[in-house]
Design a protein around this motif. Structure first.
Motif, short mmCIF file in Angstrom:
data_model
loop_
_atom_site.label_atom_id
_atom_site.label_comp_id
_atom_site.label_asym_id
_atom_site.label_seq_id
_atom_site.Cartn_x
_atom_site.Cartn_y
_atom_site.Cartn_z
N PRO A 1 46.87 33.31 32.06
CA PRO A 1 46.00 32.89 33.16
C PRO A 1 44.73 32.23 32.61
O PRO A 1 44.25 32.56 31.52
CB PRO A 1 45.69 34.21 33.89
CG PRO A 1 46.87 35.09 33.57
CD PRO A 1 47.29 34.72 32.20
N ALA A 2 44.22 31.30 33.40
CA ALA A 2 43.10 30.50 32.91
C ALA A 2 41.82 31.31 32.77
O ALA A 2 41.01 31.04 31.88
CB ALA A 2 42.87 29.31 33.84
N SER A 3 41.59 32.33 33.62
CA SER A 3 40.36 33.11 33.54
C SER A 3 40.63 34.49 34.09
O SER A 3 41.59 34.71 34.85
CB SER A 3 39.23 32.43 34.33
OG SER A 3 39.54 32.39 35.71
N LEU A 4 39.73 35.46 33.72
CA LEU A 4 39.85 36.83 34.18
C LEU A 4 38.46 37.42 34.28
O LEU A 4 37.70 37.43 33.30
CB LEU A 4 40.71 37.66 33.20
CG LEU A 4 40.87 39.15 33.53
CD1 LEU A 4 41.57 39.33 34.89
CD2 LEU A 4 41.64 39.87 32.44
N THR A 5 38.09 37.89 35.50
CA THR A 5 36.81 38.57 35.73
C THR A 5 37.09 39.82 36.54
O THR A 5 38.21 40.03 37.03
CB THR A 5 35.82 37.66 36.46
OG1 THR A 5 36.39 37.29 37.74
CG2 THR A 5 35.51 36.40 35.66
N VAL B 1 48.65 35.40 45.00
CA VAL B 1 47.67 36.47 44.93
C VAL B 1 46.92 36.34 43.60
O VAL B 1 47.55 36.18 42.54
CB VAL B 1 48.36 37.85 45.03
CG1 VAL B 1 47.33 38.97 44.80
CG2 VAL B 1 49.01 38.01 46.39
N ASN B 2 45.59 36.43 43.66
CA ASN B 2 44.80 36.27 42.43
C ASN B 2 43.80 37.39 42.23
O ASN B 2 42.79 37.21 41.56
CB ASN B 2 44.08 34.92 42.43
CG ASN B 2 43.05 34.83 43.55
OD1 ASN B 2 43.03 35.69 44.45
ND2 ASN B 2 42.20 33.81 43.51
N ILE C 1 37.94 45.66 40.70
CA ILE C 1 38.73 44.59 41.31
C ILE C 1 38.83 43.48 40.28
O ILE C 1 37.82 42.95 39.83
CB ILE C 1 38.09 44.07 42.61
CG1 ILE C 1 37.96 45.20 43.64
CG2 ILE C 1 38.90 42.92 43.18
CD1 ILE C 1 37.26 44.77 44.91
N LEU C 2 40.08 43.16 39.87
CA LEU C 2 40.32 42.08 38.91
C LEU C 2 40.54 40.78 39.65
O LEU C 2 41.26 40.74 40.66
CB LEU C 2 41.54 42.38 38.04
CG LEU C 2 41.48 43.61 37.13
CD1 LEU C 2 42.73 43.67 36.27
CD2 LEU C 2 40.25 43.57 36.26
N TYR C 3 39.94 39.69 39.13
CA TYR C 3 40.13 38.35 39.68
C TYR C 3 40.63 37.44 38.56
O TYR C 3 40.09 37.48 37.45
CB TYR C 3 38.81 37.80 40.24
CG TYR C 3 38.23 38.60 41.37
CD1 TYR C 3 38.60 38.37 42.69
CD2 TYR C 3 37.29 39.61 41.12
CE1 TYR C 3 38.04 39.12 43.72
CE2 TYR C 3 36.74 40.37 42.14
CZ TYR C 3 37.13 40.12 43.45
OH TYR C 3 36.59 40.84 44.47
N TRP C 4 41.62 36.59 38.82
CA TRP C 4 42.12 35.66 37.82
C TRP C 4 42.49 34.34 38.47
O TRP C 4 42.57 34.23 39.69
CB TRP C 4 43.31 36.26 37.06
CG TRP C 4 44.51 36.52 37.93
CD1 TRP C 4 45.50 35.67 38.27
CD2 TRP C 4 44.82 37.75 38.60
NE1 TRP C 4 46.42 36.26 39.08
CE2 TRP C 4 46.02 37.56 39.30
CE3 TRP C 4 44.19 39.01 38.67
CZ2 TRP C 4 46.62 38.55 40.06
CZ3 TRP C 4 44.80 39.99 39.40
CH2 TRP C 4 46.00 39.77 40.10
#
Length: 1103
Positions: free
Chosen positions: A764-768, A817-818, A778-781
Motif C-alpha cells: 500500500p502507498a501509505s499507512l497512518t 475499504v481503506n 484506527i488504521l488508514y491506508w
C-alpha cells in the motif's frame, strides 16, 4: 731523410719511448758528414716533414729485466732509527708493473711505504722489526723478473730499564737495574762517582752482575753517584743514578678527607703518599668493617702508598683509612661511585637523498649527581661548530643534530660524544648521501655502417646508488624544422653495459645522447654526440591499417595510417593505391598515386566489396609487395524490416525472437526493439458505479505513465533474440523491431501485441493511524501504486512488540475499504502494524508501521518556575503519548488575598505558560488541582523591591489627618463641579459606555495579541483614560463579566447578559478535566507550540 730512414721511422712510429731513442740514434749514425757527439743535424737537402701517428700496434714486446740493481740478490745493512730506500728500476715492453713483498712476513707489518710509482720501498725510520727478506717483482704480458734484498738491521745501545733516584734508610738493601739493548748486544759497565767499579776497593756488600748492582746494609757513607754505561760498535750511552741514605720520621703527605669520585666499572687511585726514612709501611682498610683492602684481588698497593681499585662497583662506596704501621698517623678518603653515562639513542646510519635534511638523535642517561654534562658532535673526528638555524648544522635543545641541504660532501661518520667530569661516552652513525647519477660522458660512435652504428659511453658517478640502466635517446634532424626537433627514447640498456649497437633508418640525420638512472631517478642527459647521416634507400615497409571509410553510396574511400617521414627512406615519396572488385573475373588491378590519404574511387555501387592495398614508393624504388585487404563502397539504410517477430512472456520478462535481417545494404550493427505499454488489462473491470469519473482520471493517469514507460532496447551485433526485463504485470504491450547500420534504421516490423500475467501487488502507498481511546486504533491506508492485477482486498496484521504474543490478523474482502478499527489493545505497549494487498496471484509485500494508543492525559506535576518582576514563567514536559488535558493554575498572593484566583484554561501538551500581572517583590502560592486533589503546588516570590510598611503611629499624627481632610474636601468640590457641568448639556459617562458597548458589539470580534479578548468595560475604561485621568487608583481595569481566560478559538457564545459562556484553546474546545481527541498518533504527532500568555489574565487581575 732518406727513403730507408723514412721506412725505418714508419716502422717505429707508435713505439714506446726507448724505441724513439733508438730511432734518433739511427738518424745520427746515418747522417753525413759526421756530427759531434750529442748533436743532431739534418742537411737542407734532406729536410722532410716528421709526422707522428698514434697507434696501439706493437710489433715486438720485451720481457722485463732491471736496469738497477743488477743480479738476483742484494744485502743491505741499516741502523735502527735511520732511513732506508730499496730501489728497483725495470725495463721492458710494454712497461713492466713493479710489486714489493716481504718474503718472511707481511709488508703491511713493516714501517715501509711504496713510492715513486713502485720503484722505491722507503723506510722513514728503520725499526728492528723491519729486518728480513724483501723481493721486488717486475712483470708485463711477456713475463716477469725478481730481485731480493736481505735487510739486516743493527742498533746502537738504548735503555730498556733505567734505575731511579731514591732515598734509603740505613741498613736497607739497594738494587739498581740497568738494562740496555742493541745490535750487536752492548756491554754494561758500572762506575761510582766517575771511577770504574773495578778500581774501587773491594766491598763484600757490593755485587755486580751484568746490568744489576746490589748494595747491602747501606750507610751514610754510601751516598754517591752510580753510573751505568752500555756500548757496542755503534756507540755508547751513560746513565747517572743518585743514592741518598737518610733517616727521617714518617709523614703522610696526601690530604685528609679527600673525596674521590669514579664511575661504576672504572678504576680509581686513593692517594696516601708518605715520607720517611726508613720508608714508612702504609696500610689501608675500610672504615666500616676494618678489613685490610689488600685481601681484595681488585686492590693493588703502589710503592708510594697509593692503592688502586679496579672494576669499581656501588658496594665500594664509603670511607677508607690509610695509616702508617707503628705510628699514630692516618688519613681518610671517601669514595663515591656514580652510575655510568649511557647513550640510549645515538645517531643512526642514514641514507639521505641529496638536497634533503638529516636528523641525528643523542638521547643519554647520566647520574643525577652529575652536572655540567657537555654534548659534542663530531664529523669524521672533527668537532662541528653550531651555526644559525638557516645554515648547515643546527643543534637543538634536546641535543638533536640537524643537517640541512645534504650534499655529497656530507657523507661521513658522525659521532655524539657525552662528556662529564668522570667519563666520556660516544655513539657513532653515518650519512650516506644518495642521488640520481651524474650524466654519462665521452660518447663515441664506432662501427659505423650505412644503417647501423655502435654507441659507447662512460658512466657518471652513481652517488652511492648503483646504476640500474641507461636510456639511449635519439633526435632525427632531417625531416623537420629545428624548432620541432625533439629527443625520443630509442633503447633501454642494462646498468652493467656501456655500449649498444643501433639500427638506423635511411635518409635521416641522427644525434644521440644517454641518460643514466638508479633507484633515486634519472640523471641529466649527456652531451649529444655528433650528427650521423644515413644514405637513402627504397622504403622498407608499407602503410598499415589499410581500410575503406566510405560514407556515401557509389563511392569507395580508401584510407590508411600515414607513414612517418623517417620511414620515407628517400626523396619523391608517395603512395601507390591498388584496388579491384572482389570475386570478379577481372583480375587486373586499378592503380593510382597520391601523396597522402584518403584515395577516392567513384561509381562503385552500394556496399560492393573490393580488394584494396597501398604500397610505399620513393625516387629509388617501391617498398615490399603489400598485403590486400577487403573494403566496401558506401552504405545505405537497410531496405527491409525484420520478419518472424515472436514473443514468450515469463512474469515481467519477455523473450523476443526474429529472423535475420535481409537487404541490410551495409554492415549490420544491430537491432532496436520498441516497446510500449498500452495499459492495464482490467481497465473496464475496475470501473464500478459511482466511481466513473474517478476511473476516468485513473485511466488518464495510466496513459500518462504508459507514455513514460515507452522503451527502446538496442541489441548489438547479429543476435536474433533478446530478453527484456522490468515490464509491468497485468498489462497490454506492443512491440516493433528495426535493423540498423551506420546509415540508419530499416522500416519497423509489423506491431506485435502481448500481455503480461497477473502478479502479486506492491505494498500500500501509505499507512497512518488514529487512537480514539486508550485501547483502540484506527488504521488508514491508500491502495498500492502497482496493483499488478485485480485487487481482491487486504490483510491487516498486528502484534505486540514487547511480548511474544500471537499475531492478530483481519481480512478485508472489499478492495474499496481503506481503514479498519483495532480494539482491545494494551495501552502500555507498542504494536507492529502491517497492511498487505491481495490479488488472485497472492499477497504482496506489506507496509509496516510501529505505533501505540494515546493515553488519558493529566495536568503536569513536574513544573519549573522562573520568576520576573510581574510574572512567573512555568514550563513542563508533556507526556509523549498523552492527550490534551485542560486545567487551571490557581494562585494567591500572600499575605493579603482571601481566595485563590484562576488562570485561563491551559492544555497539558502546550509545555509553557506565562502567569502575568503580578506585583513585584511579592510571595504567591501556586497550585494545580484535579477535582479536590492537589496535583502540584509551590510558593514563589516575584523579583523586585518588597513594599515597605509605614512606621508605627504615623497615621495618628494630627497634621496628617488635617492634610487628608483637606484633600477629601477638594475632591468633593471637584465632583460637584463635574455634576453641574453635565447637568448643563454635557455628555454623560453612562451614555459613553452604552455607545461604546454598541460599537463593540457591532464591530467584528478580532483576535488580539496571542488570541485573547479584553472586556467591554476595559475598552470603555481605556477610552476614558484618554480624555481624563482616573480619580480612583484602586479601581479595576475591567468588570467581573469581562472575558475570562480563553484560548485562540473564534467560536464565541454569549449569555443573555452578554457575557461569554465558551472556553477556548489552540486545540479546540477542551472541557475542564476532560481530553480532546489530540494528535492522530504519537508517531506522527508534532507537539503544539507553547501558547502565549492571555491578555485577559493581565487585565482582569486585581492590582
Amino acid at each position: 731523410m732518406s727513403s730507408s730512414q723514412q721506412r725505418r721511422w714508419t716502422a717505429y712510429r707508435g713505439r714506446s719511448f726507448p724505441a724513439l731513442l733508438f730511432l734518433l740514434h739511427l738518424l745520427i749514425l746515418t747522417s753525413s758528414p759526421p756530427l759531434a757527439q750529442g748533436a743532431i743535424h739534418i742537411p737542407p737537402s734532406c729536410e722532410n716533414t716528421l709526422t707522428v701517428l698514434p697507434s696501439n700496434d706493437v710489433a715486438h714486446g720485451r720481457k722485463p729485466h732491471f736496469f738497477s740493481p743488477t743480479g738476483a740478490r742484494s744485502a743491505v745493512f741499516a741502523l735502527r732509527g735511520n732511513s732506508l730506500t730499496l730501489e728497483c728500476i725495470p725495463k721492458g715492453l710494454p712497461t713492466p708493473k713493479v710489486e714489493w713483498l716481504k718474503k718472511d712476513g707481511a709488508l703491511e707489518d713493516t714501517s715501509s711505504e711504496v713510492e715513486s710509482f713502485g720503484r722505491w720501498l722507503h723506510f722513514q725510520s728503520v725499526e728492528q722489526t723491519d729486518d728480513g727478506e724483501y723481493e721486488c717483482r717486475a712483470s708485463n704480458a711477456h713475463g716477469y723478473t725478481t730481485h731480493s734484498f736481505s735487510v739486516t738491521v743493527e742498533a746502537a745501545p738504548y735503555w730498556v730499564k733505567e734505575p731511579q733516584n731514591l732515598r734509603y734508610a740505613p741498613g736497607e738493601t739497594v738494587r739498581l737495574d740497568c738494562l740496555a739493548e742493541g745490535i750487536p748486544k752492548p756491554d754494561i759497565t758500572w762506575s761510582i762517582n766517575g771511577q770504574p767499579i773495578s778500581d774501587v776497593d773491594p766491598d763484600t756488600r757490593l755485587s755486580v752482575s751484568s746490568g744489576v748492582l746490589i748494595l747491602r746494609d747501606v750507610g751514610f757513607s754510601d751516598n754517591a753517584v752510580y753510573q751505568c754505561e752500555a756500548s757496542n760498535k755503534h756507540g755508547s750511552v751513560l746513565l747517572n743514578t743518585f743514592l741518598f741514605v737518610v733517616e727521617l720520621p714518617p709523614q703522610i703527605l696526601s690530604s685528609d678527607g679527600v673525596v674521590y669520585r669514579v664511575m661504576e666499572g672504572g678504576d680509581v687511585q686513593l692517594h696516601c703518599e708518605s715520607f720517611g726514612s726508613p720508608r714508612p709501611h702504609v696500610t689501608w682498610e675500610a672504615e666500616e668493617d676494618l678489613v685490610p683492602l689488600l685481601s681484595d684481588p681488585r686492590v693493588s698497593l703502589l710503592t708510594n702508598g697509593t692503592i688502586e681499585l679496579t672494576n669499581v662497583s656501588h658496594d665500594d662506596s664509603g670511607e677508607y683509612k690509610c695509616s702508617i704501621k707503628n705510628a699514630n698517623i692516618s688519613i681518610t678518603a671517601n669514595l663515591e661511585v656514580f652510575n655510568r653515562t649511557v647513550v640510549l639513542a645515538g645517531p643512526q646510519h642514514l641514507r639521505v637523498v641529496r638536497g634533503g635534511d638529516a636528523l641525528f638523535d643523542c638521547r643519554f642517561y647520566k647520574d643525577p649527581r652529575l652536572h655540567d654534562v657537555q654534548v659534542v658532535w663530531k664529523k669524521n673526528g672533527h668537532k662541528l661548530q653550531e651555526s644559525s638555524p638557516d645554515d648547515k648544522y643546527t643543534i637543538f635543545r634536546n641535543r638533536t643534530l640537524k643537517l640541512t641541504d645534504v650534499q655529497s660532501e656530507d657523507s661521513a661518520t658522525y659521532s655524539c660524544e657525552v662528556i662529564s667530569r668522570l667519563d666520556h661516552v660516544n655513539a657513532r652513525g653515518s650519512i650516506t648521501v644518495v642521488a640520481p647519477p651524474d650524466p654519462p660522458g665521452q660518447l663515441s660512435l664506432s662501427d659505423t655502417k650505412d644503417h647501423s652504428l655502435t654507441l659507447s659511453w662512460t658512466p657518471g658517478a652513481s652517488h652511492n646508488s648503483p646504476i640500474t640502466g641507461f636510456i639511449v635517446e635519439a633526435r632525427e634532424e632531417q625531416h623537420q624544422d629545428e624548432a620541432r626537433w625533439r629527443w625520443e627514447q630509442w633503447e633501454q640498456v642494462p646498468g652493467d653495459v656501456n655500449h649498444r649497437q643501433l639500427k638506423l633508418s635511411p635518409f635521416c640525420i641522427y644525434s644521440f645522447r644517454v641518460v643514466a638512472e638508479n633507484e633515486l631517478g634519472r640523471s641529466e642527459p649527456s652531451e649529444p654526440s655528433g650528427p650521423r647521416s644515413t644514405p637513402p634507400a627504397v622504403p622498407s615497409s608499407n602503410p598499415i591499417n589499410v581500410t575503406s571509410n566510405s560514407s556515401e553510396p557509389g563511392t569507395l574511400v580508401i584510407t590508411w595510417a600515414e607513414m612517418d617521414k623517417r620511414s620515407h627512406s628517400g626523396e619523391g615519396f608517395q603512395y601507390k593505391v591498388l584496388w579491384r572488385e572482389a570475386d570478379s573475373s577481372d583480375l587486373r588491378w586499378n592503380t593510382g598515386f597520391v601523396k597522402s590519404p584518403p584515395f577516392l574511387v567513384n561509381n562503385t555501387g552500394t556496399f560492393t566489396p573490393f580488394e584494396i592495398k597501398v604500397q610505399a614508393v620513393n625516387a629509388i624504388g617501391a617498398g615490399p609487395p603489400p598485403e590486400a585487404a577487403i573494403g566496401h563502397s558506401g552504405e545505405d539504410t537497410p531496405q527491409e524490416a525484420p520478419t518472424g517477430v515472436s514473443t514468450s512472456v515469463n512474469n515481467s520478462t519477455v523473450t523476443v525472437t526474429w529472423n535475420q535481417a535481409q537487404k541490410v545494404r551495409g554492415h549490420l550493427l544491430g537491432y532496436k526493439i520498441y516497446i510500449r505499454r498500452l495499459g492495464p488489462q482490467d481497465r473496464r473491470r475496475r470501473r464500478s458505479p459511482g466511481k466513473h469519473h474517478q476511473e476516468d482520471r485513473e485511466g488518464r493517469a495510466d496513459r500518462g505513465r504508459d507514455r513514460e514507460l515507452d522503451r527502446v532496447v538496442v541489441v548489438w551485433g547479429s543476435k536474433t533474440s533478446e530478453e527484456v526485463t522490468g515490464l509491468r504485470l497485468f498489462s497490454h504491450y506492443q512491440l516493433s523491431l528495426t535493423a540498423f547500420n551506420s546509415k540508419g534504421e530499416s522500416p519497423a516490423s509489423t506491431p506485435h501485441l502481448f500481455n503480461t500475467p497477473e502478479g502479486v501487488p506492491g505494498p500500500p502507498a501509505s499507512l497512518t493511524f488514529d487512537s480514539p481511546t486508550e485501547k483502540s486504533l484506527i488504521l488508514y491506508w491508500t491502495p498500492p501504486l502497482e496493483t499488478n492485477g485485480i485487487l481482491l482486498g487486504y490483510m491487516v496484521q498486528y502484534q505486540n512488540e514487547v511480548q511474544s504474543s500471537h499475531l492478530e490478523m483481519q481480512t478485508i474482502s472489499d478492495p474499496n475499504v481503506n481503514h479498519v478499527l483495532l480494539e482491545d489493545l494494551d495501552p502500555s505497549s507498542y504494536y507492529i502494524l502491517k497492511v498487505i494487498a491481495r490479488t488472485a496471484t497472492g499477497d504482496g509485500a506489506p507496509i509496516e508501521l510501529r505505533g501505540a494508543t494515546l493515553l488519558d492525559g493529566v495536568p503536569p506535576s513536574n513544573i519549573t518556575v522562573t520568576s520576573s518582576n510581574t510574572s512567573f514563567n512555568l514550563s513542563w514536559v508533556p507526556g509523549e503519548r498523552d492527550r490534551n488535558h485542560g486545567f487551571h493554575i490557581e494562585y494567591m498572593k500572600k499575605p493579603g488575598a482571601a481566595q485563590f484566583e484562576k488562570s485561563e484554561l491551559l492544555n497539558s501538551t502546550q509545555g509553557f505558560y506565562s502567569l502575568t500581572g503580578l506585583q513585584p517583590g511579592s510571595e504567591y502560592h501556586l497550585l494545580i488541582k484535579i477535582g479536590n486533589d492537589t496535583q502540584w503546588e509551590a510558593v514563589k516570590w516575584t523579583d523586585g523591591p518588597v513594599p515597605s510598611e509605614m512606621p508605627g503611629g504615623f497615621a495618628t499624627q494630627g497634621w496628617l489627618i488635617g492634610l487628608i481632610s483637606a484633600i477629601v474636601l477638594l475632591v468633593l468640590i471637584l465632583l460637584i463641579l463635574c455634576l453641574i457641568k453635565r447637568s448643563k448639556g454635557g455628555k454623560y459617562a453612562v451614555k459613553d459606555k452604552e455607545d461604546k458597548e454598541v460599537d463593540s458589539e457591532a464591530r467584528p470580534m478580532k483576535d488580539e495579541t496571542f488570541g485573547e479578548y479584553r472586556s467591554l468595560e476595559s475598552d470603555a475604561d481605556e477610552k476614558r483614560s484618554d480624555s481624563q485621568p482616573s480619580l480612583c487608583g484602586e479601581s479595576k481595569l475591567g468588570s467581573d463579566d469581562s472575558l475570562a481566560e480563553y484560548g485562540d478559538s473564534v467560536d464565541i457564545q454569549f449569555n443573555e447578559d452578554g457575557s461569554f459562556i465558551g472556553q477556548y484553546s489552540g486545540r479546540g474546545p477542551v472541557p475542564h478535566g476532560n481530553e480532546s481527541s489530540g494528535p492522530a498518533s504519537p508517531v506522527n504527532a508534532v507537539p503544539p507550540p507553547p501558547i502565549a500568555p492571555s491578555m485577559s489574565s493581565i487585565l482582569n487581575r486585581p492590582s
